[in-house]
Motif scaffolding. Structure first.
Motif, mmCIF file in Angstrom:
data_model
loop_
_atom_site.group_PDB
_atom_site.id
_atom_site.type_symbol
_atom_site.label_atom_id
_atom_site.label_comp_id
_atom_site.label_asym_id
_atom_site.label_seq_id
_atom_site.Cartn_x
_atom_site.Cartn_y
_atom_site.Cartn_z
ATOM 1 N N LYS A 1 0.829 -1.215 0.000
ATOM 2 C CA LYS A 1 0.000 0.000 0.000
ATOM 3 C C LYS A 1 0.863 1.265 0.000
ATOM 4 O O LYS A 1 0.696 2.148 -0.846
ATOM 5 C CB LYS A 1 -0.913 0.022 1.242
ATOM 6 C CG LYS A 1 -1.831 -1.171 1.355
ATOM 7 C CD LYS A 1 -2.744 -1.059 2.562
ATOM 8 C CE LYS A 1 -2.029 -1.123 3.897
ATOM 9 N NZ LYS A 1 -1.400 -2.425 4.168
ATOM 10 N N THR A 2 1.784 1.330 0.961
ATOM 11 C CA THR A 2 2.621 2.523 1.075
ATOM 12 C C THR A 2 3.470 2.714 -0.174
ATOM 13 O O THR A 2 3.599 3.824 -0.698
ATOM 14 C CB THR A 2 3.516 2.420 2.322
ATOM 15 O OG1 THR A 2 2.667 2.314 3.470
ATOM 16 C CG2 THR A 2 4.402 3.629 2.473
ATOM 17 N N THR A 3 4.037 1.615 -0.668
ATOM 18 C CA THR A 3 4.872 1.717 -1.864
ATOM 19 C C THR A 3 4.061 2.261 -3.042
ATOM 20 O O THR A 3 4.512 3.160 -3.756
ATOM 21 C CB THR A 3 5.458 0.332 -2.208
ATOM 22 O OG1 THR A 3 6.130 -0.173 -1.053
ATOM 23 C CG2 THR A 3 6.417 0.418 -3.356
ATOM 24 N N LEU B 1 2.358 11.058 5.478
ATOM 25 C CA LEU B 1 3.111 9.810 5.355
ATOM 26 C C LEU B 1 2.811 8.889 6.523
ATOM 27 O O LEU B 1 2.486 9.340 7.611
ATOM 28 C CB LEU B 1 4.608 10.104 5.315
ATOM 29 C CG LEU B 1 5.112 10.980 4.175
ATOM 30 C CD1 LEU B 1 6.579 11.312 4.385
ATOM 31 C CD2 LEU B 1 4.910 10.309 2.838
ATOM 32 N N GLN B 2 2.963 7.575 6.266
ATOM 33 C CA GLN B 2 2.672 6.618 7.335
ATOM 34 C C GLN B 2 3.617 6.785 8.511
ATOM 35 O O GLN B 2 3.203 6.776 9.658
ATOM 36 C CB GLN B 2 2.785 5.188 6.785
ATOM 37 C CG GLN B 2 2.475 4.139 7.833
ATOM 38 C CD GLN B 2 2.504 2.731 7.256
ATOM 39 O OE1 GLN B 2 2.838 2.518 6.097
ATOM 40 N NE2 GLN B 2 2.146 1.771 8.066
ATOM 41 N N GLN B 3 4.899 6.921 8.202
ATOM 42 C CA GLN B 3 5.856 7.062 9.289
ATOM 43 C C GLN B 3 6.616 8.352 9.114
ATOM 44 O O GLN B 3 7.581 8.409 8.367
ATOM 45 C CB GLN B 3 6.820 5.886 9.296
ATOM 46 C CG GLN B 3 6.282 4.747 10.100
ATOM 47 C CD GLN B 3 7.005 3.469 9.830
ATOM 48 O OE1 GLN B 3 7.717 3.348 8.844
ATOM 49 N NE2 GLN B 3 6.811 2.509 10.701
ATOM 50 N N LEU C 1 -3.518 10.100 2.281
ATOM 51 C CA LEU C 1 -3.441 9.800 3.710
ATOM 52 C C LEU C 1 -3.057 8.335 3.891
ATOM 53 O O LEU C 1 -3.810 7.443 3.516
ATOM 54 C CB LEU C 1 -4.792 10.088 4.373
ATOM 55 C CG LEU C 1 -5.368 11.497 4.142
ATOM 56 C CD1 LEU C 1 -6.821 11.557 4.577
ATOM 57 C CD2 LEU C 1 -4.553 12.533 4.876
ATOM 58 N N ASP C 2 -1.886 8.097 4.484
ATOM 59 C CA ASP C 2 -1.401 6.727 4.631
ATOM 60 C C ASP C 2 -1.577 6.275 6.077
ATOM 61 O O ASP C 2 -0.835 6.687 6.947
ATOM 62 C CB ASP C 2 0.078 6.670 4.209
ATOM 63 C CG ASP C 2 0.548 5.239 3.960
ATOM 64 O OD1 ASP C 2 -0.231 4.300 4.192
ATOM 65 O OD2 ASP C 2 1.702 5.071 3.528
ATOM 66 N N GLU C 3 -2.558 5.412 6.306
ATOM 67 C CA GLU C 3 -2.816 4.834 7.629
ATOM 68 C C GLU C 3 -2.931 5.911 8.696
ATOM 69 O O GLU C 3 -2.260 5.853 9.711
ATOM 70 C CB GLU C 3 -1.655 3.912 8.030
ATOM 71 C CG GLU C 3 -1.339 2.865 7.014
ATOM 72 C CD GLU C 3 -1.782 1.480 7.435
ATOM 73 O OE1 GLU C 3 -2.212 1.328 8.581
ATOM 74 O OE2 GLU C 3 -1.736 0.575 6.599
HETATM 75 MG MG LIG Z 1 2.122 1.117 4.735
#
Ligand SMILES: [Mg+2]
Ligand SMILES: Nc1ncnc2c1ncn2[C@@H]1O[C@H](COP(=O)(O)OP(=O)(O)OP(=O)(O)O)[C@@H](O)[C@H]1O
Lengths: 305, 250
Positions: free
Chosen positions: A43-45, A83-85, A155-157
């Protein structure tokens, strides 16, 4: 109107790891589009390829008619990213972060103080980033993603690690973004989040998209089963239920019966049988399949495994 | 537009630096105190005529102190960059129209300002307590130190690219940078080193930095040190080219 995001045949590997095998989808103007799948599904990629943060090995992507690799700065001026992180400088103040972000965009930015107010951060405007709670940090990241009045928001997670109450508040915010005519692209591994928030979802596993549709259509298509759970002491109940047309399975556990079958008429048929046979019930509920069940059906495993 | 972003980012990074516990005190005040204590301890014991003859006290110590300032700036840059990378701060900044070079430039400016501020304090304090004696071309010396810092900063970016985690940034940087002091000509004249070490000294950037700083402190004209400046510029060019290849944003 052409799709806001078009991805076709996207592939991305990290060394020997194939993160995204082959992904194609369109995101339409003004919708909340969700990419759902288990940890490590890609997903993130996928999202970072669309945002121009990563270069795909293969495939074509177009966002707002721009190529995320070639036109990355032009694109980033028009999109908002969470970003997720991500972290910010530990000792940056909330208002400084928003003010800094506002200075980075060529296009007109929104009023920073109003944005902070909308996100409930006015009280925290002088607080250091490191002293914010998880939910406040997430809201700040949403503020940073919205500061340039973007046409598409990624929006990532964004609710991972938040308590249910904070999660609901964030959902409201995201619906608000759509109401202002923006397109939202989000990822989640929470089925409930996808079901409640997304207009359409794409289910991704092992870097491939398995199916794309509205949550309701996905459920209808893949899980036509209906389930009725009821409690009764009537000794003839099991026999009667098995005689109902469409019923495939009746499981009795003490006085609780679980009746499974297909078709929209199942519930009506069960009620009909109850009244015809004068069966007295002390409890009655229907269990509708949800995205979680769709996922289980499509991948053979639960998203939590 | 990018200038506005650069200005804002630089200003915020300065403020954040000053908010660090020990940020300003650790990097500005402590070198000054060390310098003063050392200067008084050694300098105070020597009679004036002997002082003039002792080049280490007259030139070496101020140059050493200045270089230590430059190196500690660089180490702090290496640490900050690796912390920012590990925390995803660099990545978050890169997801804006901000150019990557702008992010790094802001940090370079902060470090150069820091070096200049520390040097100023050092000289002001030194004037009062430390018998510098001769007239020192302060502006030229500051410029020379900034050129030096700039050049070592580019080495810092290469180090920042190779350190695996933020925890190792400071020690790895120190292991690479501090041994260069031994061969830089500050303590032992390069001519008196064995040939192999002489050759090594000639490829270390600190050697040129020391020659430049000592010369300028002593009142040399810039024209006498064009070679040193060129060497430092070469280091900058090579390291910058290298770090654009190997720098990792996440
Ligand atoms: Mg992810
Ligand atoms: N920078 C990277 N270097 C190497 N491998 C990576 C990198 N980022 C992701 N991967 C790998 O690629 C695969 C897909 O990762 P990705 O982060 O896209 O998944 P995801 O669906 O976002 O997962 P999650 O739900 O945990 O966020 C995983 O196997 C992951 O280990």
């Amino acid at each position: 109107m052409p799709p806001v995001i078009q991805a076709s045949g996207v592939r991305k590997t990290y060394g020997a790891t194939v993160a995204v095998e082959e992904v194609s989808f369109d995101v339409r103007d003004g919708e909340i589009f969700g990419l759902i799948g288990p940890n490590g599904a890609g997903k993130t990629t996928t999202m970072e390829c669309i945002e121009g943060l990563r270069t795909p090995d293969r495939g074509t992507i177009s966002v707002l008619g721009l190529d995320p690799v070639r036109d990355v700065y032009k694109l980033q001026d028009r999109i908002g990213v969470q970003l997720q992180q991500a972290q910010l400088q530990k000792r940056i103040k909330v208002w400084e972060a928003v003010d800094l972000w506002a200075s980075l965009y060529q296009k007109k930015t929104v009023d920073a103080e109003r944005l902070l107010e909308q996100l409930g951060l006015t009280e925290k405007r002088n607080a250091w980033f490191m002293n914010l709670s998880g939910g406040q940090k997430q809201r700040l990241f949403i503020a940073l993603a919205l500061i340039n009045d973007p046409e598409v928001v990624f929006l990532d997670e964004l609710t991972t690690g938040l308590d249910p109450q904070a999660r609901r508040a964030i959902w409201e915010l995201v619906r608000g973004i759509r109401e202002r005519g923006k397109t939202v692209f989000l990822t989640t591994h929470l089925m409930e989040e996808a079901e409640r928030l997304c207009d359409r979802v794409a289910i991704i596993e092992h870097g491939r998209i398995i199916d794309i549709d509205t949550p309701l259509s996905l459920v209808k298509r893949h899980c036509p089963e209906r389930t009725v759970v009821l409690a009764t002491n009537d000794p003839s109940a099991a026999e009667r239920f098995r005689a109902i047309p469409g019923v495939q399975e009746v499981v009795c556990n003490h006085a609780e019966f679980t009746i499974r079958g297909r078709g929209d008429d199942l519930v009506t048929e069960v009620i009909h049988s109850l009244s015809e046979n004068h069966i007295r019930v002390t409890d009655f509920r229907t269990v509708l399949p949800n995205l979680e069940d769709v996922f289980l059906k499509l991948t053979g495993r639960s998203i939590r495994d | 537009m990018m200038l506005r972003g650069l200005f804002k980012l630089t200003w915020i990074e300065i403020k954040i630096f000053l908010r660090e516990p020990l940020g300003a005190i650790g990097t500005i005040v402590i070198p000054v105190i060390v310098f003063l204590v050392l200067g008084r301890a050694i300098g105070g014991k020597l009679p004036q005529p002997a002082l003039a003859a002792n080049t280490f006290i007259r030139v070496g110590l101020p140059v050493l102190a200045s270089l230590l300032i430059a190196v500690s700036s660089v180490l702090s840059l290496v640490t900050i960059i690796s912390i920012y990378r590990e925390g995803g701060i660099l990545k978050r900044l890169r997801a804006t129209p901000l150019r990557p070079q702008t992010i790094l430039t802001a940090h370079v400016i902060v470090k150069l300002l820091l070096t200049a501020a520390t040097l100023t304090l050092l000289v002001l304090a030194g004037k009062r307590y430390y018998p510098v004696g001769v007239h020192v071309p302060f502006v030229s010396f500051t410029i020379a130190l900034l050129i030096t810092t700039w050049s070592i900063l580019s080495i810092g970016f290469v180090i920042a690219s190779i350190v695996p985690t933020a925890r190792f940034a400071q020690p790895i940087g120190a292991i690479i940078l501090y041994p260069m002091f031994a061969l830089s000509g500050l303590f032992v004249p390069i001519a008196s080193l064995p040939p192999a070490l002489q050759a090594l000294a000639r490829v270390l950037p600190l050697t040129y930095a020391v020659r430049l700083l000592q010369g300028i402190w002593d009142g040399d004209a810039w024209s006498a040190h064009l070679g040193d400046v060129a060497a430092l510029a070469l280091v900058f060019a090579v390291c910058t080219a290298l770090s654009t290849k190997v720098f990792r944003w996440e």
